[in-house]
Design an enzyme around this catalytic site. Sequence first.
Site, mmCIF file in Angstrom:
data_model
loop_
_atom_site.group_PDB
_atom_site.id
_atom_site.type_symbol
_atom_site.label_atom_id
_atom_site.label_comp_id
_atom_site.label_asym_id
_atom_site.label_seq_id
_atom_site.Cartn_x
_atom_site.Cartn_y
_atom_site.Cartn_z
ATOM 1 N N HIS A 167 -4.502 -6.228 -9.112
ATOM 2 C CA HIS A 167 -5.511 -5.206 -8.837
ATOM 3 C C HIS A 167 -6.891 -5.853 -8.870
ATOM 4 C CE1 HIS A 167 -7.243 -1.249 -8.607
ATOM 5 N NE2 HIS A 167 -8.070 -1.574 -9.582
ATOM 6 N N MET B 20 0.790 -1.226 0.000
ATOM 7 C CA MET B 20 0.000 0.000 0.000
ATOM 8 C C MET B 20 0.831 1.289 0.000
ATOM 9 S SD MET B 20 -2.892 -1.330 -0.290
ATOM 10 C CE MET B 20 -4.106 -0.058 0.012
ATOM 11 N N LEU C 273 4.932 4.021 -5.490
ATOM 12 C CA LEU C 273 6.367 3.936 -5.786
ATOM 13 C C LEU C 273 6.774 5.089 -6.702
ATOM 14 C CD1 LEU C 273 6.384 0.080 -6.314
ATOM 15 C CD2 LEU C 273 7.342 1.334 -4.356
ATOM 16 N N GLU D 293 -8.152 -13.816 -7.924
ATOM 17 C CA GLU D 293 -6.797 -13.264 -7.772
ATOM 18 C C GLU D 293 -5.810 -14.377 -7.460
ATOM 19 O OE1 GLU D 293 -6.365 -9.797 -5.235
ATOM 20 O OE2 GLU D 293 -8.472 -9.311 -5.473
ATOM 21 N N ALA E 289 3.755 0.243 -13.901
ATOM 22 C CA ALA E 289 4.217 1.415 -14.649
ATOM 23 C C ALA E 289 4.127 2.617 -13.715
ATOM 24 C CB ALA E 289 3.352 1.623 -15.878
#
Length: 221
Positions: free
Chosen positions: A112, A93, A96, A177, A144
């Site tokens: 996600h 969380m 970056l 997921e 990205a």
Amino acid sequence: MEKRRVAVLISGRGSNLMALMQAARRPSYPAEIALVLSNRAQAGGLLAAQQNAVPTAVVDHGRYGADRHQFEAAMQHVLEKARIELVCLAGFMRLLTPSFVAKWNGRMLNIHPALLPAFKGLDTHARALAAGVKVHGATVHFVAEEMDSGAIVAQAALAVHEDESAESLAARVLNLEHRIYPLALALVACGRAKLVGGRCVMAPAERDESVLIAPATELEK
Ligand code: GRF
């Protein structure tokens, strides 16, 4: 077979981490989880890692205040020491910086809980319900600079139920997921999926003809 050394970055409970660790136990799996790195000492996933004898590290973002570069330099140091080749963000969380993202370009994945590019950001399930979408799901993508916007490696979709709560939708998507993250990591680790010119390029595979139509009714048949 030489396995790629993977670090999983977490901030919380680590259920995706557990799915990755479980997949990586298979002898034929092309990656090994060589490190679990958390920015929170209390992250539940750290315990799961320890129970699986996977090395853990904590780099507490709080110690670095607003200095994201120092925080990331500390993480980079830990990653390099562990000779990490690929990074998986799994409920990590912290945003970056572009320079950290550039360092790991093509070698860092994120999961996600929505079918990107729809519902970037938080609260994806409540927002999907509010939007009335009939199909929802999860996405694994290369990381990205812009949040939740990198090249897509794998997606899984499900039909949204008429009377569904955000909680039940979250639980059903979480199951997806846990299926696609190990798959996407395997594709990247064995070189079948690569980031080329900002897109994820897949080695030729069988043509996938699967479709999901929601709602499924006899009227469609
Ligand atoms: C998952 O829903 C993931 O998609 C999102 O954060 C959540 C992390 O859950 N990025 P867990 O810690 O893997 O259980």
